[in-house]
Design a protein around this motif. Structure first.
Motif: not given
Lengths: 95, 495
Positions: A46, A44, B391-392, B388, A49-50, B385
Motif C-alpha cells: 500500500v 498487500v 482505495r485499491l 488504504r 496509497v491514500e 491499512k
C-alpha cells in the motif's frame, strides 16, 4: 499478534463492556481468530496509497452557521430511562 | 381474479388506479395474511401495526378519490426495524434499545409515506444489521417461507438471509408487497438471493441515511426488496434523493428508473470478474452465473472478461472498517438518554453493565474488534491499512468500468442455510458476503435478481454491479436478465 486475557479486559474497559472474567479467555480466542484472518492484508503493498474513508471521497458539505433545530426538551427526554425535570439522571459521579 | 397478495406493486398500482379494488381491501388482505398463525410462526414482524395500516389505507382511498394519489399510494410495505418511525417502537432487533419510541421519522420512510405507502409493521433483522441469517436478532430468528408449507413446523428451519431477514421473508411470503432494507456488506442482496426476491443496494449517498440506526456509516445504504425489477425501480424512485439532514447525501438528480426498464442491453458491455470464481465455488452457483451471462449475451450484450485483483482482500478490509465504525456508532448506547439501563454502583459500572446486558454476542464481538483496531498502537497497522486497501478495491472497479458498463457476479455463495448452521464459527458466516461486500467498500450500486432454482429446490440470484449513480443502467440490465430468466418459483409458504 495475540490478544490475551489482559488485553481483552483492557479493550472491554475501553468499550465499556462488562465481559465476565470467566468469558475473557474465550472471547480472546475468538478475536485472535478474526485478527489472524485479517492479517492477510499484510501481503498487500500500500506504499503511496491514500486511505479511503468515504466511498465518494466527498468533502463534507458545509451549511450556513445558523440554528436549525432545538427547543425540544420533551422529545429529547421522551425515552430517558431516568429523568428529573428537564434533566437525565445518572448514578452519582462524584466519589 | 389473482389473489391481492400475489400482485406485484406495479400490478397493484394499476389495479388501484382502475378502481378494481381499494387500498383498504389491499391492506386488509395483507393484514389477514400476516395474522395467520402459520405466518406469525415465521417471526417476521417485530411489531405489527394494523391500526396505522388501516388508517393510512383509508386516507389513501380518500386521496385517490380526490385525484391526488402518489406513486405508491395504497401499497402495503414492511419496514425494517432499523428505520426510525415516529411514535412506533424501533428496536434494531436489540435489547439495548428496549422500548425506544422515536420522536422523528427517517427520511426514507417519510418519502414512502409521502408517496402514499402503507406500513404493515416493523420487521425482524440481525441485531444492528450485523449478520447474514437473521439469527443474531434479540427476537426469535426469522424462518424462511421456503422452509415448508408451514415453515415453523418444518424439519429444517431455513434462514431468509440477513441482515434484512424480515424484509426478504415478508416479501417472498407475500405478506408485504415490498420492504425497506439496509445493506452494509450485502444485507439487501444476499437475503434477496436466498429468497428469490429482487434487492438493490443503491450508490452510497443516493438514499438518505437520516433516521436509519447507524451500523457502519461509510458503508450503510437503504434500498428496497421486492418481487420484480419493475417494483424495485418504482420503490427506488421514491426512496432516493438528496437530503440536507444527511451530510453524506449527494445532491444529484434522480433519474426515472421506471423509464429505464424499457431500455435495451444491445451493445452493453458486461464484465465477468475472474476473481469471483473463488476456490471451492458451489458448482451450481458457477453454472447459474454462466447461464446468466449467456442470457445477457442472447439479449445483445457483449460479455467480456475483466479483472478486480484485490477482491480477496475485501472481506478482511470490511471486518476491520465495519467493526471500527460500529464501535464508534454504538458508543451512544450508554443507558443515559434512551434504551435499556442496568443498575451500577457508579456511572462507569452502569455503562458497562448496561452495554453487556443490552448487546448480543455478535455485536459485542464486533465492538471489541473495532475498539481494538482503533486503539493506540494498532490504529495504523489495522484501520489505516484497511482504508488504504479499500482505495485499491475501489480503484479496481474504476479501472474495470473503463472497459464495461456493468458487472455480473453471483450474489451469494450458495442457497439458504439452516438456522443453527454457520453459527459456531463467525468466519463461516462472514463468507456469506464474499460477493457483495466489495460494492459497499467501493460505494457502488448492485442489484440481485432471481435467476434459477438449485437442485434442492431453493432459489438463487445473480448480482449486477454498476457505476456510481448509474442505477438506471442496472435497472435496464436487470430487467433484461429477469425477462430471460423467467423465474417463477414460489416458496412453500405463500399467503
Amino acid at each position: 499478534m495475540t490478544i490475551d486475557q489482559k488485553t481483552v479486559a483492557k479493550i472491554a474497559n475501553l468499550a465499556r463492556l462488562k465481559i465476565p472474567v470467566d468469558e475473557q479467555i474465550a472471547v480472546g480466542g475468538e478475536l485472535n481468530k478474526i485478527l489472524d484472518w485479517v492479517a492477510q492484508l499484510n501481503e498487500v503493498d500500500v506504499a503511496g496509497v491514500e486511505p479511503l474513508a468515504n466511498p465518494n471521497d466527498a468533502h463534507l458539505r458545509l451549511r450556513a452557521d445558523v440554528i436549525t433545530d432545538g427547543g425540544k426538551p420533551a422529545d429529547i427526554l421522551a425515552n430517558a430511562p431516568s429523568k428529573t425535570a428537564d434533566f437525565f439522571t445518572v448514578p452519582k459521579v462524584i466519589e | 381474479m389473482t389473489k391481492l397478495t400475489d400482485l406485484t406493486i406495479t400490478e397493484a398500482v394499476a389495479g388501484l388506479a382502475a378502481k378494481k379494488f381499494s387500498a383498504v381491501e389491499l391492506t386488509d388482505a395483507h393484514l389477514a395474511a400476516m395474522e395467520r398463525p402459520d405466518a406469525r410462526g415465521m417471526n417476521i414482524f417485530t411489531l405489527e401495526t394494523p391500526d396505522i395500516a388501516r388508517a393510512q389505507a383509508k386516507q389513501s382511498d380518500a386521496r385517490r378519490a380526490a385525484g391526488q394519489a402518489g406513486d405508491m399510494d395504497g401499497i402495503p410495505l414492511a419496514i425494517k426495524d432499523l428505520y426510525c418511525t415516529k411514535g412506533v417502537r424501533t428496536t434494531a432487533a436489540s435489547r439495548i434499545l428496549d422500548n425506544f419510541v422515536p420522536t422523528y421519522e427517517s427520511t426514507v420512510t417519510q418519502k414512502l409515506f409521502d408517496a402514499g405507502a402503507v406500513m404493515l409493521g416493523k420487521v425482524n433483522m440481525d441485531e444492528f444489521a450485523m449478520g447474514s441469517g437473521g439469527v443474531t436478532s434479540a427476537f426469535k430468528p426469522t424462518i424462511s417461507p421456503w422452509s415448508g408449507p408451514n415453515p415453523a413446523a418444518a424439519a429444517r428451519h431455513l434462514v431468509p438471509g440477513g441482515s434484512s431477514s424480515g424484509s426478504s421473508a415478508s416479501v417472498a411470503a407475500r405478506l408485504a408487497m415490498g420492504a425497506t432494507g439496509t445493506d452494509t456488506g450485502g444485507s439487501i442482496r444476499q437475503p434477496a438471493s436466498v429468497t428469490g426476491t429482487v434487492g438493490i443496494k443503491p450508490t452510497y449517498g443516493r438514499c438518505s441515511r437520516y433516521g436509519i440506526i447507524a451500523f457502519a456509516s461509510s458503508l450503510d445504504q437503504a434500498g428496497p426488496i421486492t418481487r420484480s425489477v419493475a417494483d424495485a425501480a418504482l420503490m427506488m424512485r421514491v426512496m432516493a434523493g438528496f437530503d440536507e439532514k444527511d451530510s453524506t447525501s449527494i445532491d444529484t438528480p434522480v433519474p426515472d428508473y421506471v423509464a429505464a426498464l424499457g431500455g435495451s442491453v444491445k451493445g452493453m458491455k458486461i464484465g465477468i470478474p475472474r476473481e469471483y470464481r473463488i476456490d471451492g465455488i458451489n458448482p451450481e452457483t458457477d453454472a447459474l452465473w454462466q447461464k446468466g451471462a449467456q442470457m445477457l449475451r442472447d439479449a445483445g450484450a457483449e460479455i467480456i472478461d475483466i479483472t478486480l485483483p484485490h477482491t480477496k482482500y475485501a472481506l478482511p478490509v470490511y471486518y476491520i472498517i465495519a467493526p471500527a465504525e460500529a464501535s464508534s456508532n454504538l458508543a451512544r448506547y450508554d443507558g443515559v438518554r434512551f434504551g435499556l439501563r442496568m443498575p451500577g454502583e457508579n456511572l462507569n459500572d452502569m455503562y458497562a453493565a448496561t452495554r453487556f446486558a443490552g448487546f448480543g454476542k455478535e455485536v459485542r464481538r464486533r465492538i471489541l474488534i473495532g475498539t481494538y483496531v482503533l486503539s493506540a498502537g494498532y490504529y495504523d497497522a489495522y484501520y489505516r491499512k484497511a482504508q488504504r486497501v479499500r482505495r485499491l478495491i475501489r480503484n479496481d472497479f474504476l479501472d474495470a468500468f473503463k472497459q464495461c458498463d456493468a458487472i455480473l457476479t453471483p450474489a451469494s455463495p450458495g442457497t439458504a442455510f439452516a438456522i443453527g448452521e454457520k453459527q459456531d464459527d463467525p468466519l463461516q458466516m462472514y463468507l456469506e458476503d464474499v460477493f457483495t461486500v466489495t460494492l459497499n467498500l467501493a460505494g457502488l450500486p448492485g442489484i440481485c435478481v432471481p435467476v434459477g432454482v438449485a437442485q434442492n429446490g431453493l432459489p438463487m440470484g445473480l448480482q449486477l454491479i454498476g457505476r456510481a449513480f448509474d442505477e438506471a443502467t442496472l435497472f435496464t440490465a436487470a430487467a433484461a436478465l429477469e425477462k430471460a430468466a423467467m423465474f417463477n418459483a414460489k416458496p412453500a409458504f405463500t399467503a
